[in-house]
Motif scaffolding. Structure first.
Motif, PDB file in Angstrom:
ATOM      1  N   ALA A  70       1.074  -1.031  -0.094  1.00 44.79           N
ATOM      2  CA  ALA A  70       0.034   0.347  -0.358  1.00 44.79           C
ATOM      3  C   ALA A  70       1.128   1.453   0.283  1.00 44.79           C
ATOM      4  CB  ALA A  70      -0.916   0.167   1.417  1.00 44.79           C
ATOM      5  N   LEU A  71       2.236   1.325   0.688  1.00 49.58           N
ATOM      6  CA  LEU A  71       3.160   2.330   1.044  1.00 49.58           C
ATOM      7  C   LEU A  71       3.580   2.693  -0.272  1.00 49.58           C
ATOM      8  CD1 LEU A  71       3.885   4.362   2.408  1.00 49.58           C
ATOM      9  CD2 LEU A  71       5.709   2.860   3.197  1.00 49.58           C
ATOM     10  N   ALA A  72       3.885   1.663  -1.536  1.00 48.82           N
ATOM     11  CA  ALA A  72       4.702   1.626  -2.454  1.00 48.82           C
ATOM     12  C   ALA A  72       3.335   2.156  -3.746  1.00 48.82           C
ATOM     13  CB  ALA A  72       4.977  -0.209  -3.057  1.00 48.82           C
ATOM     14  N   ALA A  73       2.339   2.217  -3.438  1.00 45.32           N
ATOM     15  CA  ALA A  73       1.405   2.317  -4.990  1.00 45.32           C
ATOM     16  C   ALA A  73       0.802   3.946  -4.013  1.00 45.32           C
ATOM     17  CB  ALA A  73      -0.059   1.516  -3.637  1.00 45.32           C
ATOM     18  N   GLU A  74       1.444   4.242  -2.884  1.00 42.95           N
ATOM     19  CA  GLU A  74       1.122   5.292  -2.630  1.00 42.95           C
ATOM     20  C   GLU A  74       2.315   6.145  -3.159  1.00 42.95           C
ATOM     21  OE1 GLU A  74      -0.714   7.945  -1.398  1.00 42.95           O
ATOM     22  OE2 GLU A  74      -2.535   6.163  -1.898  1.00 42.95           O
ATOM     23  N   GLY A  75       3.826   5.474  -3.043  1.00 42.09           N
ATOM     24  CA  GLY A  75       4.668   5.912  -3.236  1.00 42.09           C
ATOM     25  C   GLY A  75       4.612   6.080  -5.309  1.00 42.09           C
ATOM     26  N   LYS A  76       4.159   5.628  -5.250  1.00 42.50           N
ATOM     27  CA  LYS A  76       4.242   5.592  -7.457  1.00 42.50           C
ATOM     28  C   LYS A  76       3.123   5.863  -7.675  1.00 42.50           C
ATOM     29  CE  LYS A  76       2.330   3.354 -11.207  1.00 42.50           C
ATOM     30  NZ  LYS A  76       2.621   4.212 -12.312  1.00 42.50           N
ATOM     31  N   LYS A  77       2.169   6.760  -6.181  1.00 46.64           N
ATOM     32  CA  LYS A  77       1.326   7.873  -7.367  1.00 46.64           C
ATOM     33  C   LYS A  77       2.211   9.380  -6.912  1.00 46.64           C
ATOM     34  CE  LYS A  77      -3.273   6.362  -5.317  1.00 46.64           C
ATOM     35  NZ  LYS A  77      -4.048   6.148  -4.374  1.00 46.64           N
ATOM     36  N   GLU A 148       6.088  11.441   2.074  1.00 43.59           N
ATOM     37  CA  GLU A 148       6.117  10.963   1.006  1.00 43.59           C
ATOM     38  C   GLU A 148       7.608  10.190  -0.083  1.00 43.59           C
ATOM     39  OE1 GLU A 148       3.859  15.117  -0.980  1.00 43.59           O
ATOM     40  OE2 GLU A 148       5.562  15.037  -0.165  1.00 43.59           O
ATOM     41  N   ALA A 149       8.438  11.376   1.278  1.00 40.53           N
ATOM     42  CA  ALA A 149      10.224   9.928   0.364  1.00 40.53           C
ATOM     43  C   ALA A 149       9.848   8.875   0.754  1.00 40.53           C
ATOM     44  CB  ALA A 149      10.581  11.284   1.567  1.00 40.53           C
ATOM     45  N   ARG A 150       9.533   8.335   2.022  1.00 37.33           N
ATOM     46  CA  ARG A 150       9.208   6.916   2.209  1.00 37.33           C
ATOM     47  C   ARG A 150       8.413   5.909   1.794  1.00 37.33           C
ATOM     48  NH1 ARG A 150       9.752   2.567   2.886  1.00 37.33           N
ATOM     49  NH2 ARG A 150       9.803   1.321   4.433  1.00 37.33           N
ATOM     50  N   SER A 151       7.527   6.410   1.072  1.00 41.88           N
ATOM     51  CA  SER A 151       6.485   6.448  -0.115  1.00 41.88           C
ATOM     52  C   SER A 151       7.547   5.864  -1.503  1.00 41.88           C
ATOM     53  CB  SER A 151       5.105   6.849   0.194  1.00 41.88           C
ATOM     54  OG  SER A 151       5.189   7.639  -0.710  1.00 41.88           O
ATOM     55  N   ILE A 152       8.051   6.612  -1.631  1.00 40.14           N
ATOM     56  CA  ILE A 152       8.351   7.197  -2.629  1.00 40.14           C
ATOM     57  C   ILE A 152       9.711   5.448  -2.573  1.00 40.14           C
ATOM     58  CG2 ILE A 152      10.706   8.061  -4.436  1.00 40.14           C
ATOM     59  CD1 ILE A 152       8.887  10.091  -3.578  1.00 40.14           C
ATOM     60  N   LEU A 153      10.426   5.702  -1.356  1.00 40.99           N
ATOM     61  CA  LEU A 153      11.595   4.611  -1.036  1.00 40.99           C
ATOM     62  C   LEU A 153      11.297   3.396  -1.559  1.00 40.99           C
ATOM     63  CD1 LEU A 153      14.550   3.773  -0.583  1.00 40.99           C
ATOM     64  CD2 LEU A 153      13.325   3.682   2.144  1.00 40.99           C
ATOM     65  N   GLU A 158       9.897  -1.165  -4.569  1.00 41.45           N
ATOM     66  CA  GLU A 158       8.973  -2.491  -5.180  1.00 41.45           C
ATOM     67  C   GLU A 158       9.416  -2.558  -6.667  1.00 41.45           C
ATOM     68  OE1 GLU A 158       4.006  -2.612  -6.135  1.00 41.45           O
ATOM     69  OE2 GLU A 158       5.279  -1.103  -6.960  1.00 41.45           O
ATOM     70  N   ASN A 159      10.000  -1.427  -7.674  1.00 40.30           N
ATOM     71  CA  ASN A 159      10.571  -1.423  -8.554  1.00 40.30           C
ATOM     72  C   ASN A 159      12.098  -2.308  -8.602  1.00 40.30           C
ATOM     73  OD1 ASN A 159      10.576  -0.211 -11.368  1.00 40.30           O
ATOM     74  ND2 ASN A 159      12.223   0.123 -10.915  1.00 40.30           N
TER      75      ASN A 159
END
Length: 163
Positions: A70-77, A148-153, A158-159
Protein backbone atom coordinates in the motif's frame (compact mmCIF):
# COMPACT_ATOMS: atom_id res chain seq x y z
CA UNK A 1 14.71 29.88 -39.03
CA UNK A 2 15.79 32.62 -36.59
CA UNK A 3 12.45 32.37 -34.82
CA UNK A 4 13.05 28.63 -34.31
CA UNK A 5 16.49 29.31 -32.83
CA UNK A 6 15.08 31.95 -30.48
CA UNK A 7 12.31 29.60 -29.33
CA UNK A 8 14.81 26.78 -28.76
CA UNK A 9 17.06 29.07 -26.69
CA UNK A 10 14.10 30.33 -24.67
CA UNK A 11 12.96 26.78 -23.97
CA UNK A 12 16.44 25.66 -22.93
CA UNK A 13 16.83 28.69 -20.67
CA UNK A 14 13.48 28.08 -18.97
CA UNK A 15 14.32 24.39 -18.40
CA UNK A 16 17.70 25.22 -16.87
CA UNK A 17 16.31 27.85 -14.52
CA UNK A 18 13.22 25.87 -13.50
CA UNK A 19 15.12 22.74 -12.44
CA UNK A 20 17.63 24.22 -10.06
CA UNK A 21 17.81 26.25 -7.02
CA UNK A 22 20.23 27.30 -4.39
CA UNK A 23 17.76 27.46 -1.55
CA UNK A 24 19.03 28.05 1.94
CA UNK A 25 15.69 27.02 3.48
CA UNK A 26 12.97 24.60 2.56
CA UNK A 27 9.38 24.29 3.60
CA UNK A 28 7.99 20.96 4.64
CA UNK A 29 4.23 20.48 4.88
CA UNK A 30 3.09 19.52 8.36
CA UNK A 31 0.15 17.38 9.40
CA UNK A 32 -2.08 20.42 9.90
CA UNK A 33 -1.44 21.63 6.34
CA UNK A 34 0.82 24.53 7.29
CA UNK A 35 4.38 24.80 6.04
CA UNK A 36 7.24 24.65 8.48
CA UNK A 37 10.51 26.24 7.39
CA UNK A 38 13.63 24.22 8.01
CA UNK A 39 17.21 25.28 7.58
CA UNK A 40 19.19 23.37 5.02
CA UNK A 41 22.23 21.53 6.40
CA UNK A 42 25.26 23.73 6.83
CA UNK A 43 27.21 24.31 3.64
CA UNK A 44 30.44 23.95 5.62
CA UNK A 45 30.11 20.16 5.71
CA UNK A 46 32.53 18.92 3.15
CA UNK A 47 33.61 15.60 1.69
CA UNK A 48 35.51 14.70 4.89
CA UNK A 49 32.26 14.88 6.91
CA UNK A 50 30.19 13.06 4.31
CA UNK A 51 28.92 9.55 5.08
CA UNK A 52 28.51 7.74 1.74
CA UNK A 53 26.25 5.11 3.38
CA UNK A 54 23.81 7.65 4.84
CA UNK A 55 24.34 10.88 2.96
CA UNK A 56 23.45 14.18 4.61
CA UNK A 57 20.12 14.61 6.36
CA UNK A 58 17.93 13.58 9.22
CA UNK A 59 17.10 10.05 8.08
CA UNK A 60 19.31 7.68 10.05
CA UNK A 61 17.48 4.38 10.58
CA UNK A 62 14.91 3.54 7.94
CA UNK A 63 13.15 0.24 8.65
CA UNK A 64 12.76 -1.77 5.45
CA UNK A 65 12.43 -5.16 7.13
CA UNK A 66 8.98 -5.71 5.62
CA UNK A 67 7.54 -4.65 2.29
CA UNK A 68 4.35 -2.54 2.34
CA UNK A 69 2.45 -2.76 -0.99
CA UNK A 70 0.00 0.00 0.00
CA UNK A 71 2.88 2.35 0.79
CA UNK A 72 4.51 1.44 -2.55
CA UNK A 73 1.24 2.27 -4.34
CA UNK A 74 1.20 5.68 -2.62
CA UNK A 75 4.83 6.12 -3.62
CA UNK A 76 3.98 5.41 -7.24
CA UNK A 77 1.33 8.15 -7.15
CA UNK A 78 3.80 10.67 -5.69
CA UNK A 79 6.55 9.59 -8.08
CA UNK A 80 4.24 9.89 -11.09
CA UNK A 81 3.67 13.54 -10.19
CA UNK A 82 7.09 14.58 -8.89
CA UNK A 83 9.69 12.21 -10.36
CA UNK A 84 8.69 10.48 -13.58
CA UNK A 85 9.12 13.53 -15.80
CA UNK A 86 12.89 13.09 -15.26
CA UNK A 87 13.34 9.42 -14.27
CA UNK A 88 12.32 6.04 -15.64
CA UNK A 89 11.82 2.87 -13.61
CA UNK A 90 14.22 1.04 -15.93
CA UNK A 91 17.99 1.57 -16.07
CA UNK A 92 17.50 4.01 -18.97
CA UNK A 93 18.42 7.64 -18.37
CA UNK A 94 15.80 10.26 -19.21
CA UNK A 95 16.85 13.62 -17.72
CA UNK A 96 18.08 11.90 -14.57
CA UNK A 97 19.28 8.32 -14.18
CA UNK A 98 16.92 5.36 -14.28
CA UNK A 99 15.80 3.89 -10.97
CA UNK A 100 16.38 0.19 -11.67
CA UNK A 101 18.70 -1.23 -9.02
CA UNK A 102 18.96 1.96 -6.97
CA UNK A 103 17.87 0.19 -3.76
CA UNK A 104 20.62 -2.38 -4.32
CA UNK A 105 23.29 0.29 -4.82
CA UNK A 106 22.28 2.71 -2.05
CA UNK A 107 21.06 2.36 1.53
CA UNK A 108 17.49 3.34 2.43
CA UNK A 109 18.86 6.20 4.56
CA UNK A 110 20.93 7.55 1.65
CA UNK A 111 17.94 7.42 -0.71
CA UNK A 112 15.61 9.13 1.81
CA UNK A 113 18.16 11.87 2.55
CA UNK A 114 18.90 12.46 -1.13
CA UNK A 115 15.31 12.67 -2.35
CA UNK A 116 14.32 14.80 0.66
CA UNK A 117 17.06 17.39 0.23
CA UNK A 118 19.38 16.75 -2.73
CA UNK A 119 21.39 19.99 -2.76
CA UNK A 120 23.81 19.38 0.14
CA UNK A 121 24.51 15.84 -1.06
CA UNK A 122 25.15 16.88 -4.67
CA UNK A 123 27.64 19.44 -3.37
CA UNK A 124 29.85 16.82 -1.66
CA UNK A 125 29.13 13.33 -3.06
CA UNK A 126 31.61 12.42 -5.82
CA UNK A 127 29.21 9.89 -7.39
CA UNK A 128 26.40 12.45 -7.53
CA UNK A 129 28.78 14.97 -9.06
CA UNK A 130 29.62 12.41 -11.78
CA UNK A 131 25.88 11.93 -12.40
CA UNK A 132 25.48 15.70 -12.67
CA UNK A 133 28.18 15.77 -15.36
CA UNK A 134 26.28 13.09 -17.29
CA UNK A 135 22.77 14.45 -16.82
CA UNK A 136 23.66 18.17 -16.96
CA UNK A 137 20.67 19.05 -14.77
CA UNK A 138 20.80 19.30 -10.99
CA UNK A 139 18.02 17.36 -9.28
CA UNK A 140 15.54 19.90 -7.90
CA UNK A 141 14.33 19.75 -4.34
CA UNK A 142 10.71 18.60 -4.66
CA UNK A 143 9.81 19.60 -1.09
CA UNK A 144 8.84 16.06 -0.14
CA UNK A 145 7.34 15.42 3.27
CA UNK A 146 8.90 12.52 5.17
CA UNK A 147 5.93 10.25 4.44
CA UNK A 148 6.15 11.04 0.71
CA UNK A 149 9.88 10.28 0.63
CA UNK A 150 9.29 7.01 2.49
CA UNK A 151 6.52 6.00 0.08
CA UNK A 152 8.76 6.72 -2.92
CA UNK A 153 11.47 4.57 -1.34
CA UNK A 154 8.94 1.74 -0.99
CA UNK A 155 7.96 2.17 -4.65
CA UNK A 156 11.66 2.02 -5.61
CA UNK A 157 11.99 -1.16 -3.54
CA UNK A 158 8.99 -2.67 -5.34
CA UNK A 159 10.54 -1.67 -8.66
CA UNK A 160 13.66 -3.59 -7.64
CA UNK A 161 11.68 -6.71 -6.76
CA UNK A 162 10.80 -6.33 -3.05
CA UNK A 163 7.77 -8.41 -2.09
Amino acid sequence: MNTLKILACALLTSVLFSCGGDKKTDTIPTADGTAAATEAPAAESGPADYDPKRGIGKHENVDVSTFDPALAAEGKKVADVKCMSCHKTTDERLVGPGWKGVTERQTPEWIMNFISNPDPMIDVDPELQKQLELCLVRMPNQGLADNEARSILEFMRENDGAK
